[in-house]
Enzyme design. Sequence first.
Site, PDB file in Angstrom:
ATOM      1  N   GLU A  46      -5.889  -3.742   1.119  1.00  0.00           N
ATOM      2  CA  GLU A  46      -6.061  -2.495   1.851  1.00  0.00           C
ATOM      3  C   GLU A  46      -7.480  -2.031   1.582  1.00  0.00           C
ATOM      4  O   GLU A  46      -7.843  -1.760   0.440  1.00  0.00           O
ATOM      5  CB  GLU A  46      -5.040  -1.467   1.373  1.00  0.00           C
ATOM      6  CG  GLU A  46      -5.052  -0.215   2.219  1.00  0.00           C
ATOM      7  CD  GLU A  46      -3.957   0.748   1.775  1.00  0.00           C
ATOM      8  OE1 GLU A  46      -2.768   0.431   1.994  1.00  0.00           O
ATOM      9  OE2 GLU A  46      -4.306   1.772   1.194  1.00  0.00           O
ATOM     10  N   ASP A  57      -7.068  11.940  -1.092  1.00  0.00           N
ATOM     11  CA  ASP A  57      -7.280  11.128  -2.291  1.00  0.00           C
ATOM     12  C   ASP A  57      -7.476  11.984  -3.529  1.00  0.00           C
ATOM     13  O   ASP A  57      -8.054  13.067  -3.463  1.00  0.00           O
ATOM     14  CB  ASP A  57      -8.487  10.212  -2.081  1.00  0.00           C
ATOM     15  CG  ASP A  57      -8.142   9.050  -1.166  1.00  0.00           C
ATOM     16  OD1 ASP A  57      -7.225   8.289  -1.524  1.00  0.00           O
ATOM     17  OD2 ASP A  57      -8.760   8.915  -0.103  1.00  0.00           O
TER      18      ASP A  57
END
Lengths: 267, 384
Positions: A46, A57
């Site tokens: 990924e 994040d």
Amino acid sequence: MTRIKEVFREKSSPLLIACTVAGDPTPDASLQVIRSMIESGADMIELIVPNTNPVADGPVISRAHERAIRGGIGISGVFSLISAIRRESQIPICLMTYANPLIVRGVSAFIANAASAGADGILVVDMPPEEGELLLSQQMIDPIFIIATTTPPDRREMIGKIGRGFLYIVSAPGVTGKREHLPDDLKQRVIEVKKSTTLPVAVGFGIGSAQTAFEAAAAGADAVIAGSVISGAIERHPDNPDPYVREAIRSIRSGIDRHRFSRSAGR
Amino acid sequence: MRFGEYGGRYAPEILIAPLQELAESYASFREDSGAQSELETLLTSYAGRETPLYRCRNLGRETGVRICLKREDLLHGGAHKINNTLGQALLAKRSGKVRLIAETGAGQHGVATAMAGAVLGLSVEVFMGAVDIGRQALNVARMELLGATVTPVSSGSATLSDAVDCALRNWAATAENSHYLIGSCVGPDPFPGLVRDFQSVIGRELYHQSLALEGRLPDAVVACVGGGSNAIGTFVPLLDTPVRLIGAEAGGRGLSPGDHGASLSCGTPGVLHGAFTQVLQDAEGMISPTHSISAGLDYPGVGPEHANLRDIGRAEYVCVSDAEAVSAFRLLSKKEGIIPALESAHAVAAALRLAEDMDRGSMIVVTLSGRGDKDLGTILGGGA
């Protein structure tokens, strides 16, 4: 058959999906990191597209975004990186990106560039299906969608039907980042998601150790996603990340294998 | 909800259900007369509404143009921010939330959120860039005194945009019991519309006061635009009138990338903090650094409704430089005895420029969004 479908069919589950921010810490070093991930047992890559505002994040991957931007990769550099991996390996590659780079380049153009570079899937973190018409209507790469802890049942059904490739289950509320343990209700959530889809389900967020990888595997994940642990290794050893990236992947792998072993021993 | 092609809900999946829930609870809040009257009581007796429409005695006199000020600077806390924070905090409380999260740049929205949290008994955590914390020590002390926790954000440029990122991240983990009290008409749907509605009290009062006190509607209204909440609140109740709507953006040190915060004048379409809008960014969609002497205008995006009002030609947006804002700041202080926030000084400067080109006897209303005590350090330090 797509590379994503094939890997889920060919390899014994759960798979290990290893994430890194493209270009962290530099474009060249990033290619080497990805090689190390592949060689030490990743089943899928990924690749996170660097962004100035990575709202989903946690701190570790956010800093990886900053490093990659400083390293100067750029969006075209991300596509070159995919092509470079593709020249060496047939491992499935899923892009993970925020919406803005797609919007600015044009969603269709971005997807065409990603597909021709050799990407197999794309997860646009802040482009839910309602905003993702162009993502869904194209057939070049698989649009991957997230099922979050907050996703209600009817919406889970909807996403389970329209997603392709695999579904990404977020293990716990919040953002990416390492945790000691995964929540107890994960297993139940994986069961529920599997009822609403024919796609494989991958579990991510919070998996950074053999223990959490084991827990994700034991919860019934078809794939286990590890990201922060890799960005963390790069952060601690920016000049020589490879041995530490390999060590991190092996550790996650050992957790997955422990589950496999206990499962086969229990039969 | 979209504003033309702008707006939308570009949010991570984890926030989609909380945003949907918020949209639904806001829809019932709007229809709930008990909630509306509680809000009105708070706005009146706690925040100090309605605010005066003041006709300047000296400012712009030489142009023959009548300049009036909508005095949001007189509100509790010293800025229009309290209109929004009381509204959202009451909505949060009535939806069963116990905690408020907010981002702040200069600290004004953080202070206004801390006040609303204190009065309504909700705990408050404010995310603030480490750089801004250094620049705005007084507001940090104020927030803490009001019972809020101020959490420093050191990622990115450690300013407002990074604080928004952090607030969104925190909300993703706590949405069940927490409300994200966004400070401007930005963010994913339903935030831009919700903030617009809470700030529209400015334009509604302005409309009636102009008719009652001046016997007419103004020829133009001017308000500063960072995210654009005081401007949208000024503009929206006047959309169906012939009044010219003018937004003043931060022209900073000049219009090269990194030197300003003029998202409408210099931006391109993109997604920032959950909405499709006009954004200061590079050709690949990376958000540009910004600059303004006023922290409240130092933001690389703008409310999506402003982007649409500009595109359909209903509102105009102009740039005001740091230096022009500082002169207007000094001029208003001297001529009228009113020290404006540096943000609002951008609107004053734009109005003065406009007055030069208008016929004698014309009328302009400037929304004075806040007072300038907080900016004395910047002005005395000579910082621009």
